[in-house]
Design a protein around this motif. Structure first.
Motif, short mmCIF file in Angstrom:
data_model
loop_
_atom_site.label_atom_id
_atom_site.label_comp_id
_atom_site.label_asym_id
_atom_site.label_seq_id
_atom_site.Cartn_x
_atom_site.Cartn_y
_atom_site.Cartn_z
N THR A 54 0.84 -1.20 0.00
CA THR A 54 0.00 0.00 0.00
C THR A 54 0.87 1.25 0.00
OG1 THR A 54 -0.16 0.02 2.43
CG2 THR A 54 -1.87 -1.16 1.21
N PHE A 55 0.37 2.29 -0.68
CA PHE A 55 1.04 3.59 -0.72
C PHE A 55 0.08 4.66 -0.21
CE2 PHE A 55 3.12 1.30 -4.30
CZ PHE A 55 4.43 1.38 -3.88
N LYS A 56 0.63 5.73 0.33
CA LYS A 56 -0.16 6.89 0.73
C LYS A 56 0.02 7.99 -0.29
CE LYS A 56 0.20 5.91 5.69
NZ LYS A 56 0.69 6.40 7.01
N LYS A 57 -1.04 8.76 -0.52
CA LYS A 57 -0.98 9.83 -1.50
C LYS A 57 0.15 10.79 -1.14
CE LYS A 57 -4.18 12.38 -4.35
NZ LYS A 57 -5.61 12.69 -4.62
N GLY A 58 0.92 11.17 -2.13
CA GLY A 58 2.06 12.06 -1.91
C GLY A 58 3.35 11.35 -1.58
N GLN A 59 3.29 10.03 -1.42
CA GLN A 59 4.49 9.26 -1.05
C GLN A 59 5.48 9.19 -2.21
OE1 GLN A 59 3.47 5.45 0.64
NE2 GLN A 59 5.58 4.70 0.60
N SER A 60 6.78 9.16 -1.87
CA SER A 60 7.83 8.96 -2.86
C SER A 60 8.03 7.47 -3.10
CB SER A 60 9.15 9.58 -2.40
OG SER A 60 9.04 10.99 -2.36
N VAL A 61 8.20 7.11 -4.36
CA VAL A 61 8.40 5.71 -4.73
C VAL A 61 9.64 5.60 -5.63
CG1 VAL A 61 5.95 5.17 -4.57
CG2 VAL A 61 6.91 5.86 -6.79
N ASP A 62 10.13 4.38 -5.75
CA ASP A 62 11.20 4.08 -6.70
C ASP A 62 10.68 3.08 -7.72
OD1 ASP A 62 12.99 5.72 -5.36
OD2 ASP A 62 13.84 4.08 -4.16
N VAL A 63 11.20 3.20 -8.94
CA VAL A 63 10.81 2.33 -10.03
C VAL A 63 12.00 1.45 -10.40
CG1 VAL A 63 10.03 2.20 -12.44
CG2 VAL A 63 9.16 4.01 -10.92
N ILE A 64 11.74 0.15 -10.57
CA ILE A 64 12.79 -0.82 -10.91
C ILE A 64 12.38 -1.56 -12.18
CG2 ILE A 64 14.13 -2.81 -10.13
CD1 ILE A 64 13.14 -2.05 -7.23
N PHE A 65 13.29 -1.62 -13.16
CA PHE A 65 13.10 -2.46 -14.34
C PHE A 65 14.16 -3.55 -14.35
CE2 PHE A 65 10.91 1.32 -16.01
CZ PHE A 65 9.79 0.74 -16.63
N THR A 66 13.73 -4.79 -14.60
CA THR A 66 14.68 -5.89 -14.81
C THR A 66 14.66 -6.29 -16.28
OG1 THR A 66 13.14 -7.73 -14.44
CG2 THR A 66 14.18 -6.73 -12.49
N LEU A 67 15.72 -6.98 -16.70
CA LEU A 67 15.88 -7.36 -18.09
C LEU A 67 16.32 -8.82 -18.17
CD1 LEU A 67 16.44 -6.81 -21.17
CD2 LEU A 67 18.71 -6.02 -20.47
N TYR A 68 15.65 -9.59 -19.04
CA TYR A 68 16.02 -10.99 -19.27
C TYR A 68 16.08 -11.24 -20.77
CZ TYR A 68 15.55 -16.10 -19.42
OH TYR A 68 15.74 -17.43 -19.68
N ASN A 69 17.21 -11.81 -21.23
CA ASN A 69 17.45 -11.98 -22.66
C ASN A 69 17.04 -13.34 -23.20
OD1 ASN A 69 18.73 -9.47 -23.50
ND2 ASN A 69 20.36 -10.00 -22.07
N GLY A 70 16.64 -14.27 -22.35
CA GLY A 70 16.12 -15.53 -22.85
C GLY A 70 16.88 -16.78 -22.42
N ILE A 71 18.10 -16.65 -21.92
CA ILE A 71 18.86 -17.78 -21.38
C ILE A 71 19.36 -17.40 -20.00
CG2 ILE A 71 20.89 -19.27 -21.63
CD1 ILE A 71 20.71 -18.88 -24.64
N ASP A 72 19.11 -18.24 -19.02
CA ASP A 72 19.53 -17.97 -17.64
C ASP A 72 20.76 -18.84 -17.35
OD1 ASP A 72 19.91 -17.83 -14.88
OD2 ASP A 72 17.77 -17.61 -14.48
#
Length: 550
Positions: A153-171
């Protein structure tokens, strides 16, 4: 004829297996670059086993903050399909603003891992998977604080961080565990690298907790024999700067321990006065203890010799120029700091020795256990490189084996030296790094370091002597071994072993290859120092001596 040919082939295979398993060199573990097929992993791991290795450590990628925010990600070619085909950045901005929130930091994490959606996408609506030419995950997490039981849950006005992950098809990590299980080897998986900036850590902790749970879902079937635990990549200097990282280690180790696995690190020492001033052995012993108290199950201390942060010398050599004993080290000292005077002595350039450091760390393990009920293992991280660029042939690899610079590899003789000064004290030995250092030949080397070891693995190495009867080392519990003693007074003698114990290391929680020999020697009682080397039946003399000092 066919039957005879088959018999010959079978015999040759048996001979090859016998030769492969005969090598017993005390480098138990190393860091490996990623491989992208099972065949490639099998080939490389088998090669490591043939040298005596049995454990793989993997480095985590950086949890990368993007100071340029959306514009920086929009212009990153790794995210072009996310941005231009799926509009992922602008959609994120719109969703955050519509909810009355504001983005503080943008992060990306790319370590070629095929995360389980049910584990990584903790918060429906906020966390999404984006399928395009690559697989992306987008997470939105709190910026200001971390709680292991956050309820999405977030409160209005709260600061957040955004995370993107990347996967190319072979682990490659999934392939590694599959093949390591088949070969009976152990693996420490890569934990994302903790940021040094504490402002970035709440988002990092939330992300890393999910990755650790993802490992358990996907790799729990390999525990405990193959999936042993995780390695935290961010390396503390034991002389200082470790407090903030220890705060992180405490949180991260709990994540790992709660899932039943080990948490391991590889901090570094620095006793080079031209680099860090007069940092003492005692300071770095305290840093070691602080890391152990933070939940680190294994502390594989980087010896420092490869980059002139450590040095191999005895107290009676304090006034001896470094160049007279270790000319390669002297080259590194002056390469890193040309202002250091010519022919600087060990005492002028270093505030201690590796002998002193690892004795202190061994003492720290005992003191922590007996006085504080804190248990940890000391490992020796042998640096298989020289920080010079005379014959560089090392692949640049910021993940996997983690060697990110083109520098020279070292020799078997110098690895033996590192084992001589400290090899009797740790539980195991690890070396940095397999691909970069052990396989390299294209810098003008006749043999790879791994091949040098296979040809010369049985040379004696003396790693401790009490100045009288007890000698510890490697390849010393063999028939015909002799010990050559030299005293400060000039007296020399050669003695044989009265008895040997090939199982000494296993019985004393040291390297399983560490052996003991007992000799009859009581001379040179008043000499300031006395040194011993060993010669085996084949005439191989240990490259380096162990010196007992009064």
């Amino acid at each position: 004829m066919a039957n005879n040919a088959g018999a010959v082939l079978a015999l040759l295979c048996l001979v090859a297996v016998a030769a492969a398993t005969a090598v017993k060199y005390p480098v138990d573990a190393s860091w490996f670059a990623n491989r992208w097929t099972l065949d490639d992993w099998r080939s490389s791991l088998t090669q490591f086993q043939e040298q005596g290795g049995s454990i793989v450590w993997q480095r985590g990628a950086n949890f990368r903050v993007r100071p340029g925010g959306p514009d920086e990600i929009n212009n990153d070619p790794d995210y072009v399909w996310c941005v231009y085909l799926e509009n992922c950045v602008q959609n994120t901005i719109d969703q955050v603003e519509d909810a009355g929130l504001q983005v503080a930091n943008w992060f990306t994490y790319a370590n070629d891992e095929n995360y389980n959606d049910d584990t990584l996408l903790k918060c429906p609506g906020w966390d999404i998977r984006i399928d395009s030419s690559r697989v992306y995950h987008r997470l939105i997490v709190p910026h200001d604080s971390y709680s292991s039981d956050w309820d999405c849950t977030f409160k209005k006005g709260q600061s957040v961080d955004v995370i993107f992950t990347l996967y190319n098809g072979i682990d490659p990590h999934a392939l590694l565990l599959e093949e390591a299980q088949q070969l009976g080897m152990g693996v420490y998986m890569p934990q994302p690298c903790v940021p040094s900036d504490t402002d970035q850590r709440p988002a990092y902790y939330e992300f890393t907790q999910r990755v650790m749970k993802d490992y358990e879902v996907r790799y729990g079937k390999y525990a405990p024999a193959t999936y042993l635990g995780v390695y935290q990549t961010n390396e503390a200097w034991l002389g200082d700067w470790y407090e903030s990282l220890c705060d992180a280690y405490e949180i991260l180790s709990k994540m790992v321990h709660d899932l039943g696995h080990l948490f391991v690190i590889s901090p570094y020492v620095d006793i080079n006065k031209s680099q860090v001033g007069n940092a003492s052995v005692a300071q770095q012993k305290e840093g070691f203890k602080a890391c152990a108290r933070s939940g680190c199950d294994i502390i594989a201390v980087q010896e420092g010799r490869g980059c002139a942060k450590g040095a191999y010398w005895w107290n009676f050599q304090r006034d001896t120029p470094v160049i007279n004993v270790d000319p390669v080290l002297d080259d590194i000292v002056h390469y890193l700091d040309p202002t250091v005077k010519a022919a600087a002595t060990f005492g002028e350039e270093f505030s201690g020795s590796n002998q002193d450091l690892f004795k202190a760390f061994e003492e720290a393990v005992v003191e922590l256990n007996s006085q504080e009920d804190v248990k940890t293992e000391l490992w020796l991280n042998l640096e298989a490189f020289e920080y010079l660029r005379d014959q560089p042939c090392l692949p640049v690899d910021t993940t996997g084996n983690g060697m990110s610079e083109l520098i020279d590899r070292t020799s078997k003789q110098r690895i033996d030296w590192g084992l001589a000064v400290a090899g009797a004290r740790p539980t195991k030995m690890i070396s940095f790094a397999w691909d970069a250092d052990y396989l390299c030949t294209d810098g003008g080397y006749k043999l790879s370091l791994s091949d040098e070891i296979k040809q010369d693995w049985d040379r004696p190495i003396i790693s401790l002597w009490d100045g009288a009867k007890t000698v510890l080392g490697f390849n010393i519990a063999t028939a015909g071994i002799t010990f050559n003693i030299t005293c400060a007074s000039g007296y020399t003698t050669t003695v044989t072993a009265n008895s040997v114990d090939a199982g000494y290391g296993t019985a004393h929680n040291r390297s399983p290859l560490l052996q003991q020999a007992t000799i009859n020697f009581s001379g040179c009682a008043s000499d300031a120092w006395k040194c011993v080397q060993a010669t085996n039946k084949a005439g191989k003399l240990s490259y380096h001596e162990w010196c007992f000092e009064q």
